[in-house]
Design an enzyme around this catalytic site. Structure first.
Site, PDB file in Angstrom:
ATOM      1  N   LEU A 171       0.830  -1.217   0.000  1.00  0.00           N
ATOM      2  CA  LEU A 171       0.000   0.000   0.000  1.00  0.00           C
ATOM      3  C   LEU A 171       0.861   1.263   0.000  1.00  0.00           C
ATOM      4  CD1 LEU A 171      -0.264   1.683   2.893  1.00  0.00           C
ATOM      5  CD2 LEU A 171      -1.574  -0.306   3.541  1.00  0.00           C
ATOM      6  N   PHE A 182       6.199   7.545 -11.755  1.00  0.00           N
ATOM      7  CA  PHE A 182       7.476   7.617 -11.024  1.00  0.00           C
ATOM      8  C   PHE A 182       8.597   8.200 -11.867  1.00  0.00           C
ATOM      9  CE2 PHE A 182       7.222   6.131  -6.655  1.00  0.00           C
ATOM     10  CZ  PHE A 182       5.845   5.987  -6.615  1.00  0.00           C
ATOM     11  N   CYS A 204       9.490   4.161   3.686  1.00  0.00           N
ATOM     12  CA  CYS A 204       9.711   2.905   2.946  1.00  0.00           C
ATOM     13  C   CYS A 204      10.862   2.970   1.949  1.00  0.00           C
ATOM     14  CB  CYS A 204       8.433   2.492   2.233  1.00  0.00           C
ATOM     15  SG  CYS A 204       7.143   2.003   3.387  1.00  0.00           S
TER      16      CYS A 204
HETATM   17  C1  UDX Z   1       5.981   3.238  -1.263  1.00  0.00           C
HETATM   18  C2  UDX Z   1       5.533   2.262  -2.365  1.00  0.00           C
HETATM   19  O1  UDX Z   1       5.010   3.018  -3.471  1.00  0.00           O
HETATM   20  C3  UDX Z   1       4.489   1.295  -1.829  1.00  0.00           C
HETATM   21  O2  UDX Z   1       4.118   0.350  -2.832  1.00  0.00           O
HETATM   22  C4  UDX Z   1       5.063   0.583  -0.603  1.00  0.00           C
HETATM   23  O3  UDX Z   1       4.104  -0.291  -0.035  1.00  0.00           O
HETATM   24  C5  UDX Z   1       5.514   1.592   0.436  1.00  0.00           C
HETATM   25  O4  UDX Z   1       6.453   2.498  -0.143  1.00  0.00           O
HETATM   26  P1  UDX Z   1       4.953   5.428  -0.143  1.00  0.00           P
HETATM   27  O5  UDX Z   1       6.114   5.409   0.802  1.00  0.00           O
HETATM   28  O6  UDX Z   1       3.589   5.696   0.400  1.00  0.00           O
HETATM   29  O7  UDX Z   1       4.850   4.027  -0.915  1.00  0.00           O
HETATM   30  O8  UDX Z   1       5.298   6.546  -1.220  1.00  0.00           O
HETATM   31  P2  UDX Z   1       5.399   6.647  -2.822  1.00  0.00           P
HETATM   32  O9  UDX Z   1       4.112   7.084  -3.381  1.00  0.00           O
HETATM   33  O10 UDX Z   1       6.029   5.442  -3.405  1.00  0.00           O
HETATM   34  O11 UDX Z   1       6.407   7.887  -2.938  1.00  0.00           O
HETATM   35  C6  UDX Z   1       7.711   7.787  -2.368  1.00  0.00           C
HETATM   36  C7  UDX Z   1       8.476   9.051  -2.577  1.00  0.00           C
HETATM   37  O12 UDX Z   1       8.833   9.191  -3.944  1.00  0.00           O
HETATM   38  C8  UDX Z   1       7.757  10.343  -2.195  1.00  0.00           C
HETATM   39  O13 UDX Z   1       8.662  11.171  -1.483  1.00  0.00           O
HETATM   40  C9  UDX Z   1       7.404  10.976  -3.525  1.00  0.00           C
HETATM   41  O14 UDX Z   1       7.339  12.379  -3.459  1.00  0.00           O
HETATM   42  C10 UDX Z   1       8.571  10.516  -4.377  1.00  0.00           C
HETATM   43  N1  UDX Z   1       8.278  10.478  -5.825  1.00  0.00           N
HETATM   44  C11 UDX Z   1       7.316   9.649  -6.307  1.00  0.00           C
HETATM   45  C12 UDX Z   1       9.017  11.261  -6.691  1.00  0.00           C
HETATM   46  O15 UDX Z   1       9.918  12.016  -6.275  1.00  0.00           O
HETATM   47  N2  UDX Z   1       8.752  11.190  -8.032  1.00  0.00           N
HETATM   48  C13 UDX Z   1       7.793  10.372  -8.550  1.00  0.00           C
HETATM   49  O16 UDX Z   1       7.628  10.352  -9.783  1.00  0.00           O
HETATM   50  C14 UDX Z   1       7.047   9.577  -7.657  1.00  0.00           C
END
Ligand code: UDX
Length: 421
Positions: free
Chosen positions: A134, A237, A248
């Site tokens: 999640l 992403f 995470c």
């Molecule tokens: C992540 C995984 O997506 C999820 O599947 C797992 O279970 C837990 O870890 P989460 O920590 O909620 O989820 O955040 P996520 O949406 O993955 O974003 C992580 C980080 O990447 C954030 O700081 C976000 O700002 C950054 N990000 C995301 C970017 O810098 N660029 C992007 O294109 C996408």
């Protein structure tokens, strides 16, 4: 789980959280969660307790504790996993078949070692490793409609019984066609850290390219759109900016690198370490944009920071790039005023050089530079002309590629992005 018709007891050692949840109050910001919590409490199928004895008698025990980065090491800290299993074990010795489903993200090899520990005292317990995917901000949706379900199964005769029990738990999602992958413990453990590391790799790739775009006069946002239309690459992403944070991605990346090194996969470990380095360098890049714009001496310079959470729709500030940038500026003497729509109430109030503001206006008043570091919806439509009436400087740094550069430039602002133009 209660929403899906199961009878659930949530156990935690943190009595503050247990009391809050039992009263129908979410101890964190998560869209849709409070409504779900309250309706599940009202259904009578959900209860909370700090007493492990209340876990006894359930057919399935989900192990959901955190595995943060160990102090002074890149590896995962498994102390909460061991503590939870240790506390649960006395209630697992009965004759009825019981399943322990591991959700925590653990280094490969952990599940098999736990199964070996459980076997002598709890012969009727089957351990299944069932990683959790999640996302914060989408936790309710991702739980009720997961995009995949993975079971890591042991070798014993009871493994099938464990999978069947989880099939009953996930009957709703499975009936909707959610793909399920049954595999061994090791693969299930690696699926989780590989998924998060691959997401981190995509982000650091685009952030590395953003540096080249910046130096060459190209635009990383257009580039990301164009390469993302190739469905082998995919558009998700690839948002460049100040990088990934949260509870995470950073710690899973580091723990995977540490485990890869232990297992002799130095090439992968080097790649993951480089992903981490690029990610952290984005924070320094933002600080250099500030000093480039307002001068190298930041002592006493008022700076407005919009966003503190590691991403929007959460109040989670663990390993938040936004907060790291704010802290780096404060360390250089800047007078930082920071506003976040959800994380404001959890921000430390005693951080030298950082004041927590309760609105955009109060964060940016008299600021020489304004930084957007978390792309909350509230910040995207901000009116550059209105803001210019409040600030003393006209430097806007868009750390998340969230703003329309032309709109800000037309209003007289010096707009700076990370590889965007
Ligand atoms: C992540 C995984 O997506 C999820 O599947 C797992 O279970 C837990 O870890 P989460 O920590 O909620 O989820 O955040 P996520 O949406 O993955 O974003 C992580 C980080 O990447 C954030 O700081 C976000 O700002 C950054 N990000 C995301 C970017 O810098 N660029 C992007 O294109 C996408």
């Amino acid at each position: 789980m209660a929403k899906l018709g199961h009878t659930v007891t949530g156990i935690d050692v943190d009595t503050r959280k247990i009391d809050s949840l039992a009263a129908g109050e979410a101890p964190f910001h998560e869209p849709g969660f409070t409504e779900l919590l309250r309706s599940s409490l009202a259904s009578g199928r959900l209860a909370f307790s700090a007493n492990m004895a209340d876990a006894a008698g359930h057919d399935v025990h989900f192990l959901c504790v955190g595995t943060p980065q160990a102090p002074g090491s890149p590896a995962a800290d498994l102390r909460y996993v061991h503590a939870a299993i240790g506390a649960l074990t006395p209630f697992l010795a009965g004759p009825d078949p019981t399943v322990v489903a591991g959700k925590s993200t653990v280094p490969v090899g952990t599940a098999r070692a736990l199964a070996d520990t459980l076997r002598p005292t709890s012969p009727n317990v089957t351990l299944v490793w069932n990683p959790e995917f999640l996302r914060e901000g989408f936790a309710v949706q991702d739980t009720l409609q997961p995009d995949r379900i993975v079971y890591g199964l042991g070798d014993g005769e009871t493994a099938r019984g464990g999978a069947d029990a989880l099939d009953r738990v996930y009957a709703h999602a499975l009936s909707q066609g959610t793909p399920k992958i049954e595999t061994d413990y090791e693969t299930a453990e690696l699926v989780k850290v590989s998924a998060n590391s691959f997401l981190a790799l995509k982000i650091s790739f685009i952030n590395g390219v953003a540096r080249v775009c910046d130096a060459a006069g190209a635009n990383v946002a257009d580039l990301a759109r164009a390469i993302g239309l190739d469905d082998r690459i995919g558009k998700k992403f690839l948002r460049s900016g100040i990088g990934f944070g949260g509870g995470c991605l950073p710690k899973d990346l580091r723990a995977f690198s540490a485990r890869a090194t232990e297992l002799g996969a130095d090439g992968l470990a080097d790649l993951l370490d480089q992903v981490d380095r690029i990610n952290l360098s984005q924070r320094a890049w933002v600080v250099s944009l500030v000093t480039h714009g307002v001068g190298p001496d930041l002592a006493g310079v008022p700076i407005g920071v919009l966003g503190a959470a590691f991403k929007p729709e959460t109040d989670d500030i663990r390993d938040s790039p936004a907060l790291a940038v704010a802290t780096a500026l404060a360390t250089r003497g800047a007078a930082v005023r920071i506003y976040d729509p959800a994380a404001g109430r959890v921000l430390p109030t005693d951080e030298p050089g950082i004041t927590v503001a309760n609105s955009v206006e109060s964060a940016v008043r008299d600021a020489r530079a304004v930084l957007v570091l978390t792309e909350w919806d509230e910040f995207v439509p901000l009116d550059p002309t209105d803001l210019a009436d409040l600030t003393t400087g006209r430097l806007i740094i868009d750390g998340r590629g969230a703003l329309d550069p032309a709109r800000w430039r037309d209003a007289g602002w010096d707009y700076r992005g990370l590889g965007t133009r």
